[in-house]
Scaffold this motif. Structure first.
Motif, PDB file in Angstrom:
ATOM      1  N   ASN A 196      -8.719   8.645   5.454  1.00 25.24           N
ATOM      2  CA  ASN A 196      -8.132   8.938   6.766  1.00 25.24           C
ATOM      3  C   ASN A 196      -9.068   9.873   7.514  1.00 25.24           C
ATOM      4  O   ASN A 196      -9.899  10.557   6.926  1.00 25.24           O
ATOM      5  N   THR A 197      -8.895   9.974   8.819  1.00 25.17           N
ATOM      6  CA  THR A 197      -9.776  10.835   9.607  1.00 25.17           C
ATOM      7  C   THR A 197      -9.186  12.223   9.814  1.00 25.17           C
ATOM      8  O   THR A 197      -9.735  13.017  10.555  1.00 25.17           O
ATOM      9  N   THR A 198      -8.067  12.571   9.150  1.00 27.02           N
ATOM     10  CA  THR A 198      -7.486  13.906   9.267  1.00 27.02           C
ATOM     11  C   THR A 198      -8.310  14.873   8.433  1.00 27.02           C
ATOM     12  O   THR A 198      -9.263  14.478   7.766  1.00 27.02           O
ATOM     13  N   SER A 199      -7.933  16.167   8.438  1.00 27.03           N
ATOM     14  CA  SER A 199      -8.700  17.155   7.687  1.00 27.03           C
ATOM     15  C   SER A 199      -8.637  16.893   6.185  1.00 27.03           C
ATOM     16  O   SER A 199      -9.547  17.261   5.464  1.00 27.03           O
ATOM     17  N   ARG A 200      -7.595  16.275   5.715  1.00 23.40           N
ATOM     18  CA  ARG A 200      -7.513  15.894   4.309  1.00 23.40           C
ATOM     19  C   ARG A 200      -7.893  14.435   4.187  1.00 23.40           C
ATOM     20  O   ARG A 200      -7.571  13.622   5.029  1.00 23.40           O
ATOM     21  N   ARG A 201      -8.562  14.137   3.138  1.00 19.21           N
ATOM     22  CA  ARG A 201      -8.908  12.749   2.882  1.00 19.21           C
ATOM     23  C   ARG A 201      -7.923  12.200   1.857  1.00 19.21           C
ATOM     24  O   ARG A 201      -7.680  12.827   0.831  1.00 19.21           O
ATOM     25  N   THR A 202      -7.359  11.060   2.142  1.00 15.87           N
ATOM     26  CA  THR A 202      -6.434  10.429   1.211  1.00 15.87           C
ATOM     27  C   THR A 202      -6.834   8.979   1.003  1.00 15.87           C
ATOM     28  O   THR A 202      -7.296   8.312   1.928  1.00 15.87           O
ATOM     29  N   TRP A 203      -6.678   8.534  -0.212  1.00 18.25           N
ATOM     30  CA  TRP A 203      -6.922   7.139  -0.553  1.00 18.25           C
ATOM     31  C   TRP A 203      -5.706   6.630  -1.298  1.00 18.25           C
ATOM     32  O   TRP A 203      -5.168   7.308  -2.160  1.00 18.25           O
ATOM     33  N   SER A 204      -5.281   5.454  -0.947  1.00 16.54           N
ATOM     34  CA  SER A 204      -4.215   4.807  -1.690  1.00 16.54           C
ATOM     35  C   SER A 204      -4.862   4.134  -2.885  1.00 16.54           C
ATOM     36  O   SER A 204      -5.760   3.307  -2.736  1.00 16.54           O
ATOM     37  N   VAL A 205      -4.429   4.500  -4.074  1.00  8.65           N
ATOM     38  CA  VAL A 205      -5.044   3.995  -5.289  1.00  8.65           C
ATOM     39  C   VAL A 205      -4.364   2.706  -5.751  1.00  8.65           C
ATOM     40  O   VAL A 205      -4.956   1.896  -6.432  1.00  8.65           O
ATOM     41  N   SER A 206      -3.127   2.507  -5.357  1.00  7.47           N
ATOM     42  CA  SER A 206      -2.437   1.285  -5.746  1.00  7.47           C
ATOM     43  C   SER A 206      -1.796   0.661  -4.514  1.00  7.47           C
ATOM     44  O   SER A 206      -1.502   1.333  -3.539  1.00  7.47           O
ATOM     45  N   GLU A 207      -1.599  -0.627  -4.575  1.00  8.91           N
ATOM     46  CA  GLU A 207      -1.079  -1.337  -3.417  1.00  8.91           C
ATOM     47  C   GLU A 207       0.366  -0.958  -3.098  1.00  8.91           C
ATOM     48  O   GLU A 207       0.783  -1.037  -1.952  1.00  8.91           O
ATOM     49  N   ASP A 208       1.133  -0.556  -4.106  1.00 11.11           N
ATOM     50  CA  ASP A 208       2.531  -0.203  -3.852  1.00 11.11           C
ATOM     51  C   ASP A 208       2.676   1.210  -3.273  1.00 11.11           C
ATOM     52  O   ASP A 208       3.772   1.622  -2.920  1.00 11.11           O
ATOM     53  N   GLY A 209       1.593   1.951  -3.178  1.00  8.95           N
ATOM     54  CA  GLY A 209       1.616   3.274  -2.558  1.00  8.95           C
ATOM     55  C   GLY A 209       2.117   4.378  -3.468  1.00  8.95           C
ATOM     56  O   GLY A 209       2.310   5.506  -3.034  1.00  8.95           O
ATOM     57  N   LYS A 210       2.328   4.090  -4.729  1.00 11.52           N
ATOM     58  CA  LYS A 210       2.837   5.115  -5.641  1.00 11.52           C
ATOM     59  C   LYS A 210       1.790   6.151  -6.003  1.00 11.52           C
ATOM     60  O   LYS A 210       2.109   7.276  -6.329  1.00 11.52           O
ATOM     61  N   HIS A 211       0.533   5.759  -5.959  1.00 13.61           N
ATOM     62  CA  HIS A 211      -0.536   6.663  -6.373  1.00 13.61           C
ATOM     63  C   HIS A 211      -1.476   6.909  -5.204  1.00 13.61           C
ATOM     64  O   HIS A 211      -1.983   5.986  -4.599  1.00 13.61           O
ATOM     65  N   THR A 212      -1.670   8.170  -4.896  1.00 14.74           N
ATOM     66  CA  THR A 212      -2.545   8.545  -3.794  1.00 14.74           C
ATOM     67  C   THR A 212      -3.437   9.684  -4.257  1.00 14.74           C
ATOM     68  O   THR A 212      -2.992  10.591  -4.955  1.00 14.74           O
TER      69      THR A 212
END
Length: 146
Positions: free
Chosen positions: A9-25
């Motif tokens: 993401n372009t916010t100050s924190r970087r986040t990646w979705s690790v699984s398609e169901d969104g349970k792991h970030t």
């Protein structure tokens, strides 16, 4: 990183979705974000259950039993205590004499573990609590019948 777009993401924190169901970030925060105290407040801990669980069963993990349920005479203790707890005899537990005798014979083989000490007072208090809880539920059941 697998799953999701893989793009931060372009916010100050970087986040990646690790699984398609969104349970792991995965969240990557900057040093400045990590240097400030957290403002997250946790809910108060739930009270630990006592000797008798809400469903009326015995909580064998209760610290009030002092490990009696898991020691070398744990099976005999659980048999005797269960008999006492679920006893409907008058006086309560009078039908459990044999089970308590078996437990005492076992405990006599381990005097270094089961010698008289303050734990005996705790066990007596736990048994009294069990009797009081059983009497309360019996009284409620009797009132329902009326």
């Amino acid at each position: 990183m697998s799953g999701g777009s893989g793009e931060p993401n372009t916010t100050s924190r970087r986040t990646w979705s690790v699984s398609e169901d969104g349970k792991h970030t995965v969240v990557v925060a900057s040093r400045s974000e990590l240097s400030t105290p957290s403002t997250v407040s946790l809910p108060p801990p739930e009270p630990a259950p006592g000797l008798i669980l809400p469903d009326g069963s015995i909580n064998w993990g209760c610290p009030c039993l002092g490990g009696m349920a898991t020691g070398p005479c744990g099976t005999q203790f659980r048999d005797a205590f269960s008999c006492f707890h679920y006893s409907e005899a008058e006086p309560k537990g009078s039908d459990c004499y044999e089970k308590f005798s078996v437990m005492q014979e076992c405990m006599a083989q381990y005097p270094e573990l089961y010698g008289k000490d303050d734990d005996d007072d705790e066990l007596a208090a736990a048994m009294e609590e069990s009797a009081a809880t059983s009497e309360d539920s019996t009284t409620k059941d009797e009132k329902k019948k009326l």
